[in-house]
Design a protein around this motif. Structure first.
Motif, PDB file in Angstrom:
ATOM      1  N   UNK A   8      -4.876   0.358   2.625  1.00 46.38           N
ATOM      2  CA  UNK A   8      -5.334   0.246   1.511  1.00 46.38           C
ATOM      3  C   UNK A   8      -6.725   1.233   1.371  1.00 46.38           C
ATOM      4  N   UNK A   9      -7.388   1.377   2.317  1.00 46.01           N
ATOM      5  CA  UNK A   9      -8.519   2.312   2.174  1.00 46.01           C
ATOM      6  C   UNK A   9      -7.832   3.640   1.986  1.00 46.01           C
ATOM      7  N   UNK A  10      -6.699   4.073   2.471  1.00 51.10           N
ATOM      8  CA  UNK A  10      -6.313   5.259   1.912  1.00 51.10           C
ATOM      9  C   UNK A  10      -5.924   5.135   0.677  1.00 51.10           C
ATOM     10  N   UNK A  11      -5.028   4.380   0.186  1.00 50.05           N
ATOM     11  CA  UNK A  11      -4.906   4.260  -1.300  1.00 50.05           C
ATOM     12  C   UNK A  11      -5.962   4.443  -2.135  1.00 50.05           C
ATOM     13  N   UNK A  12      -7.171   3.626  -2.016  1.00 48.23           N
ATOM     14  CA  UNK A  12      -8.349   3.700  -2.726  1.00 48.23           C
ATOM     15  C   UNK A  12      -8.878   5.158  -2.704  1.00 48.23           C
ATOM     16  N   UNK A  13      -9.042   5.613  -1.591  1.00 47.37           N
ATOM     17  CA  UNK A  13      -9.537   7.054  -1.518  1.00 47.37           C
ATOM     18  C   UNK A  13      -8.791   7.929  -2.103  1.00 47.37           C
ATOM     19  N   UNK A  14      -7.347   7.896  -1.968  1.00 44.06           N
ATOM     20  CA  UNK A  14      -6.407   8.853  -2.928  1.00 44.06           C
ATOM     21  C   UNK A  14      -6.544   8.606  -4.213  1.00 44.06           C
ATOM     22  N   UNK A  15      -6.847   7.427  -5.005  1.00 44.89           N
ATOM     23  CA  UNK A  15      -7.304   7.248  -6.366  1.00 44.89           C
ATOM     24  C   UNK A  15      -8.369   8.101  -6.632  1.00 44.89           C
ATOM     25  N   UNK A  16      -9.491   7.750  -5.818  1.00 43.72           N
ATOM     26  CA  UNK A  16     -10.551   8.568  -6.089  1.00 43.72           C
ATOM     27  C   UNK A  16     -10.361   9.869  -6.112  1.00 43.72           C
ATOM     28  N   UNK A  17      -9.498  10.437  -5.111  1.00 43.00           N
ATOM     29  CA  UNK A  17      -9.379  11.798  -4.867  1.00 43.00           C
ATOM     30  C   UNK A  17      -8.827  12.361  -6.336  1.00 43.00           C
ATOM     31  N   UNK A  18      -7.766  11.612  -6.807  1.00 46.36           N
ATOM     32  CA  UNK A  18      -7.105  11.979  -7.997  1.00 46.36           C
ATOM     33  C   UNK A  18      -8.013  12.228  -9.120  1.00 46.36           C
ATOM     34  N   UNK A  22       2.239  14.357  -3.277  1.00 49.66           N
ATOM     35  CA  UNK A  22       3.375  14.495  -2.650  1.00 49.66           C
ATOM     36  C   UNK A  22       3.243  15.075  -1.314  1.00 49.66           C
ATOM     37  N   UNK A  23       2.514  16.249  -1.098  1.00 50.65           N
ATOM     38  CA  UNK A  23       2.271  16.720   0.180  1.00 50.65           C
ATOM     39  C   UNK A  23       1.535  15.688   1.281  1.00 50.65           C
ATOM     40  N   UNK A  24       0.854  14.868   0.785  1.00 52.48           N
ATOM     41  CA  UNK A  24      -0.031  13.980   2.161  1.00 52.48           C
ATOM     42  C   UNK A  24       0.701  12.870   2.006  1.00 52.48           C
ATOM     43  N   UNK A  25       1.811  12.365   1.334  1.00 53.88           N
ATOM     44  CA  UNK A  25       2.323  11.017   1.289  1.00 53.88           C
ATOM     45  C   UNK A  25       3.417  10.733   2.520  1.00 53.88           C
ATOM     46  N   UNK A  26       3.819  11.921   2.860  1.00 57.22           N
ATOM     47  CA  UNK A  26       5.025  11.694   4.003  1.00 57.22           C
ATOM     48  C   UNK A  26       4.008  11.212   5.576  1.00 57.22           C
ATOM     49  N   UNK A  27       3.093  11.926   5.590  1.00 56.94           N
ATOM     50  CA  UNK A  27       2.124  11.982   6.801  1.00 56.94           C
ATOM     51  C   UNK A  27       1.805  10.318   6.699  1.00 56.94           C
ATOM     52  N   UNK A  28       1.175   9.868   5.363  1.00 54.16           N
ATOM     53  CA  UNK A  28       0.802   8.436   5.405  1.00 54.16           C
ATOM     54  C   UNK A  28       1.927   7.520   5.663  1.00 54.16           C
ATOM     55  N   UNK A  29       2.789   7.633   5.001  1.00 51.56           N
ATOM     56  CA  UNK A  29       4.099   6.744   4.969  1.00 51.56           C
ATOM     57  C   UNK A  29       4.506   6.552   6.677  1.00 51.56           C
ATOM     58  N   UNK A  30       4.583   7.698   7.235  1.00 53.00           N
ATOM     59  CA  UNK A  30       4.870   7.812   8.742  1.00 53.00           C
ATOM     60  C   UNK A  30       3.995   7.169   9.491  1.00 53.00           C
ATOM     61  N   UNK A  31       2.745   7.235   9.271  1.00 47.27           N
ATOM     62  CA  UNK A  31       1.226   6.679  10.039  1.00 47.27           C
ATOM     63  C   UNK A  31       1.558   5.198   9.934  1.00 47.27           C
ATOM     64  N   UNK A  32       1.647   4.639   8.759  1.00 49.07           N
ATOM     65  CA  UNK A  32       1.857   3.228   8.637  1.00 49.07           C
ATOM     66  C   UNK A  32       3.003   2.554   9.571  1.00 49.07           C
ATOM     67  N   UNK A  60       0.860  -1.169  -0.125  1.00 49.04           N
ATOM     68  CA  UNK A  60       0.083  -0.111   0.079  1.00 49.04           C
ATOM     69  C   UNK A  60       0.930   1.262  -0.223  1.00 49.04           C
ATOM     70  N   UNK A  61       2.102   1.386   0.757  1.00 47.53           N
ATOM     71  CA  UNK A  61       2.833   2.413   0.740  1.00 47.53           C
ATOM     72  C   UNK A  61       3.551   2.515  -0.611  1.00 47.53           C
ATOM     73  N   UNK A  62       3.767   1.412  -1.262  1.00 48.62           N
ATOM     74  CA  UNK A  62       4.571   1.449  -2.536  1.00 48.62           C
ATOM     75  C   UNK A  62       3.481   2.063  -3.387  1.00 48.62           C
ATOM     76  N   UNK A  63       2.235   1.726  -3.425  1.00 43.61           N
ATOM     77  CA  UNK A  63       1.209   2.208  -4.590  1.00 43.61           C
ATOM     78  C   UNK A  63       0.875   3.556  -4.224  1.00 43.61           C
TER      79      UNK A  63
END
Length: 141
Positions: free
Chosen positions: A97-107, A69-79, A18-21
């Motif tokens: 994975x919920x984060x990843x799916x939501x971010x895809x929807x966000x994009x 890019x701005x929200x990614x560090x927060x997610x990576x550290x949180x995991x 999930x972090x890689x994706x």
């Protein structure tokens, strides 16, 4: 029991994937911005200048890239914090994975100019990261 109806295993590898994706999502948005904007090989000399002068879907894809890019560090550290403090792996995986799916929807919402929906998805993605921190705090207390 497997996370998300058996689609995601309860192993740390699922959270790492999930972090890689999530880490690749900004790159996908950068490529999308270039495709939507008509990027040519000659534009590669100054790709940031090219992206600054795009409009419409290309400009929105570029903005989605920047926000990713701005929200990614927060997610990576949180995991990583959740894993470090032994939050149950199945829970970490579901939230990651919920984060990843939501971010895809966000994009997608950003590119298609659904501003209110995009904002809601941004808040939900931040809640995912904050929830991982919260769970780690609860376990460590």
């Amino acid at each position: 029991m497997n996370a998300l109806f058996g689609l995601i295993p309860d192993t740390a590898a699922a959270a790492i994937w999930a972090m890689v994706v999530a880490s690749l999502l900004p790159l996908v948005m950068a490529m999308s911005a270039k495709v939507f904007g008509g990027f040519n090989l000659k534009d590669n000399a100054h790709p940031r200048d090219f992206l600054q002068h795009t409009t419409g879907a290309a400009a929105r894809a570029n903005a989605a890239q920047q926000n990713s890019y701005e929200t990614l560090p927060i997610f990576l550290v949180a995991v990583l914090v959740a894993m470090l403090f032994f939050v149950p792996q199945a829970i970490i995986n579901k939230i990651a994975w919920l984060y990843v799916i939501i971010r895809m929807g966000y994009c997608v919402a950003y590119i298609t100019n659904l501003a209110m929906f995009r904002s809601i998805l941004w808040v939900l993605s931040m809640i995912c990261s904050l929830m991982l921190f919260y769970l780690a705090i609860r376990i460590s207390a």
